[in-house]
Design an enzyme around this catalytic site. Structure first.
Site, PDB file in Angstrom:
ATOM      1  N   LYS A  65      -3.805  23.012  43.951  1.00 45.70           N
ATOM      2  CA  LYS A  65      -2.966  24.086  43.406  1.00 45.70           C
ATOM      3  C   LYS A  65      -1.470  23.890  43.665  1.00 45.70           C
ATOM      4  O   LYS A  65      -0.650  24.329  42.878  1.00 45.70           O
ATOM      5  CB  LYS A  65      -3.396  25.440  43.996  1.00 45.70           C
ATOM      6  CG  LYS A  65      -4.693  25.981  43.423  1.00 45.70           C
ATOM      7  CD  LYS A  65      -4.940  27.379  43.961  1.00 45.70           C
ATOM      8  CE  LYS A  65      -6.252  27.950  43.483  1.00 45.70           C
ATOM      9  NZ  LYS A  65      -6.488  29.313  43.987  1.00 45.70           N
ATOM     10  N   ASP A 100      -4.005  34.075  39.947  1.00 48.62           N
ATOM     11  CA  ASP A 100      -4.613  34.733  41.110  1.00 48.62           C
ATOM     12  C   ASP A 100      -3.898  36.065  41.399  1.00 48.62           C
ATOM     13  O   ASP A 100      -4.536  37.050  41.796  1.00 48.62           O
ATOM     14  CB  ASP A 100      -4.538  33.835  42.357  1.00 48.62           C
ATOM     15  CG  ASP A 100      -5.555  32.705  42.319  1.00 48.62           C
ATOM     16  OD1 ASP A 100      -6.593  32.860  41.642  1.00 48.62           O
ATOM     17  OD2 ASP A 100      -5.312  31.673  42.973  1.00 48.62           O
ATOM     18  N   ALA A 127      -4.080  31.925  48.445  1.00 45.60           N
ATOM     19  CA  ALA A 127      -4.508  33.263  48.039  1.00 45.60           C
ATOM     20  C   ALA A 127      -3.661  34.337  48.726  1.00 45.60           C
ATOM     21  O   ALA A 127      -3.347  35.373  48.122  1.00 45.60           O
ATOM     22  CB  ALA A 127      -5.992  33.464  48.369  1.00 45.60           C
TER      23      ALA A 127
HETATM   24  P1  NAP Z   1      -5.946  28.110  52.055  1.00 48.26           P
HETATM   25  O1  NAP Z   1      -4.677  27.946  51.278  1.00 48.26           O
HETATM   26  O2  NAP Z   1      -6.592  26.921  52.658  1.00 48.26           O
HETATM   27  O3  NAP Z   1      -5.656  29.190  53.215  1.00 48.26           O
HETATM   28  C1  NAP Z   1      -6.650  29.458  54.177  1.00 48.26           C
HETATM   29  C2  NAP Z   1      -6.230  30.660  55.006  1.00 48.26           C
HETATM   30  O4  NAP Z   1      -7.327  30.978  55.871  1.00 48.26           O
HETATM   31  C3  NAP Z   1      -5.017  30.415  55.893  1.00 48.26           C
HETATM   32  O5  NAP Z   1      -4.291  31.613  56.002  1.00 48.26           O
HETATM   33  C4  NAP Z   1      -5.680  30.065  57.221  1.00 48.26           C
HETATM   34  O6  NAP Z   1      -4.871  30.330  58.365  1.00 48.26           O
HETATM   35  C5  NAP Z   1      -6.843  31.006  57.228  1.00 48.26           C
HETATM   36  N1  NAP Z   1      -7.930  30.588  58.112  1.00 48.26           N
HETATM   37  C6  NAP Z   1      -8.726  29.493  57.994  1.00 48.26           C
HETATM   38  N2  NAP Z   1      -9.628  29.446  59.014  1.00 48.26           N
HETATM   39  C7  NAP Z   1      -9.371  30.529  59.800  1.00 48.26           C
HETATM   40  C8  NAP Z   1      -9.951  31.039  60.988  1.00 48.26           C
HETATM   41  N3  NAP Z   1     -10.980  30.413  61.593  1.00 48.26           N
HETATM   42  N4  NAP Z   1      -9.460  32.183  61.498  1.00 48.26           N
HETATM   43  C9  NAP Z   1      -8.443  32.838  60.898  1.00 48.26           C
HETATM   44  N5  NAP Z   1      -7.840  32.408  59.776  1.00 48.26           N
HETATM   45  C10 NAP Z   1      -8.302  31.269  59.217  1.00 48.26           C
HETATM   46  O7  NAP Z   1      -7.076  28.793  51.150  1.00 48.26           O
HETATM   47  P2  NAP Z   1      -6.859  29.742  49.877  1.00 48.26           P
HETATM   48  O8  NAP Z   1      -6.818  28.911  48.649  1.00 48.26           O
HETATM   49  O9  NAP Z   1      -5.731  30.670  50.168  1.00 48.26           O
HETATM   50  O10 NAP Z   1      -8.254  30.528  49.851  1.00 48.26           O
HETATM   51  C11 NAP Z   1      -8.556  31.503  50.833  1.00 48.26           C
HETATM   52  C12 NAP Z   1      -9.848  32.235  50.424  1.00 48.26           C
HETATM   53  O11 NAP Z   1      -9.607  32.949  49.220  1.00 48.26           O
HETATM   54  C13 NAP Z   1     -11.023  31.298  50.138  1.00 48.26           C
HETATM   55  O12 NAP Z   1     -12.197  31.895  50.619  1.00 48.26           O
HETATM   56  C14 NAP Z   1     -11.046  31.216  48.622  1.00 48.26           C
HETATM   57  O13 NAP Z   1     -12.350  30.958  48.109  1.00 48.26           O
HETATM   58  C15 NAP Z   1     -10.617  32.629  48.267  1.00 48.26           C
HETATM   59  N6  NAP Z   1     -10.042  32.741  46.927  1.00 48.26           N
HETATM   60  C16 NAP Z   1     -10.676  33.563  46.071  1.00 48.26           C
HETATM   61  C17 NAP Z   1     -10.180  33.745  44.813  1.00 48.26           C
HETATM   62  C18 NAP Z   1     -10.885  34.682  43.885  1.00 48.26           C
HETATM   63  O14 NAP Z   1     -10.619  34.656  42.685  1.00 48.26           O
HETATM   64  N7  NAP Z   1     -11.772  35.530  44.396  1.00 48.26           N
HETATM   65  C19 NAP Z   1      -9.020  33.075  44.397  1.00 48.26           C
HETATM   66  C20 NAP Z   1      -8.382  32.224  45.307  1.00 48.26           C
HETATM   67  C21 NAP Z   1      -8.917  32.060  46.574  1.00 48.26           C
HETATM   68  P3  NAP Z   1      -3.851  29.209  58.939  1.00 48.26           P
HETATM   69  O15 NAP Z   1      -2.617  29.321  58.102  1.00 48.26           O
HETATM   70  O16 NAP Z   1      -3.666  29.598  60.353  1.00 48.26           O
HETATM   71  O17 NAP Z   1      -4.542  27.865  58.764  1.00 48.26           O
END
Ligand code: NAP
Length: 274
Positions: A65, A100, A127
């Site tokens: 992304k 999103d 996200a």
């Molecule tokens: P990302 O960019 O990899 O960000 C991951 C986030 O999760 C970061 O804030 C990270 O914190 C945090 N995190 C990871 N492991 C953790 C833990 N053990 N404890 C606390 N925080 C933790 O991922 P993303 O693309 O934003 O996606 C995040 C979620 O949203 C995923 O589950 C994805 O499937 C979902 N999503 C859903 C949609 C939808 O349409 N429903 C759309 C987009 C995303 P740090 O910064 O500290 O690493």
């Protein structure tokens, strides 16, 4: 035939193909939606190749992304979020959108959630950035809480320094109970709860009067949503956000109103609610 698709790695279990193809079938469009799984360093090349092959549009997911920003002309929304999840390949250069953010807003609105007052966004990745900007654009005051506090602070600064009517403050996960006490909306934008029975938010910090959207949709009924339901909060599962980001992409690409019910049914038919 028009070809659309998804670029990500992995994409094998994506719910986007059945959702989009149900819409094409419903409207009688001669179109198909396929998945592409380039290597993690090949996002830009994948966009260029898809354009060369005449693919009309692609969605983009993890881990591409951010990378694909280099291959597109981003909209103002995508540029400030710093991520693109929908590319219109019929224009030159390709146009990069972020659906999103409107997807999250429309999912909350669908459930009658008023986007006023205070919001808490847990997570500051892709996200989390989309959620914080979407809610601040509605004029909300946003607390971003993240495991890595520097990312929360940096996102909050980007929001506050942008032209959005809202504002944001960065915080650590330790402050969740405090910031949630007078919050109206909570969004989980972390990966916590994905394929596991864990919540990023203490159950006793949830309360009625709160609306909780979990971006995680696998499982659909996350620990956070179950805790929120027990606390009397309004709950919105991640499939609603997935639906509306897909609806927005469909409408950018085809110029037609998306068949919402058909797309929603196609999504929900493919998930296990147990
Ligand atoms: P990302 O960019 O990899 O960000 C991951 C986030 O999760 C970061 O804030 C990270 O914190 C945090 N995190 C990871 N492991 C953790 C833990 N053990 N404890 C606390 N925080 C933790 O991922 P993303 O693309 O934003 O996606 C995040 C979620 O949203 C995923 O589950 C994805 O499937 C979902 N999503 C859903 C949609 C939808 O349409 N429903 C759309 C987009 C995303 P740090 O910064 O500290 O690493």
């Amino acid at each position: 035939m028009d070809v659309y698709g998804l670029i990500g790695n992995p994409v094998k279990h994506s719910l986007s193909p059945p959702m989009h193809e149900a819409a094409y079938d419903e409207l009688g469009l001669d179109a198909r939606y396929v998945t592409f799984e380039p290597q993690p360093d090949e996002g830009v090349q994948a966009i260029e190749s898809a354009a060369t092959l005449g693919v009309r549009g692609v969605n983009v997911t993890v881990p591409f992304k951010q990378d694909v920003l280099a291959a597109v002309e981003p909209t103002a929304v995508a540029r400030r979020i710093g991520a693109v999840n929908t590319v219109d390949l019929s224009s030159d250069p390709p146009q990069g959108h972020n659906t999103d953010a409107p997807g999250l807003r429309r999912a909350l609105e669908h459930h009658g959630v008023a986007l006023t007052g205070r919001a808490v966004v847990v997570g500051a990745g892709g996200a989390g950035r989309a959620a914080a900007f979407a809610l601040a654009d509605e004029g909300m005051t946003v607390d971003v809480a993240n495991r890595t506090v520097e990312r929360a602070t940096s996102l909050a600064k980007d929001v506050t320094e942008s032209d959005t009517p809202g504002s944001a403050t960065g915080a650590s996960l330790d402050s969740l109970s405090t910031v949630l006490a007078d919050a109206d909306v909570l969004v989980n934008a972390t990966t916590v709860g994905m394929d596991e029975d864990r919540s990023p938010v203490p159950a006793n910090a949830l309360h009625d009067g709160l609306a909780v959207l979990d971006a995680v949709y696998s499982p659909v009924s996350t620990r956070l949503l179950r805790d929120a339901d027990s606390a009397g909060a309004t709950t919105v599962d991640g499939l609603w956000m997935l639906l509306y980001q897909g609806v927005e992409a469909f409408e950018f690409w085809t110029g037609q109103d998306a068949p919402l019910e058909t797309m929603n049914s196609a999504l929900r038919a493919r998930v296990d609610f147990s």
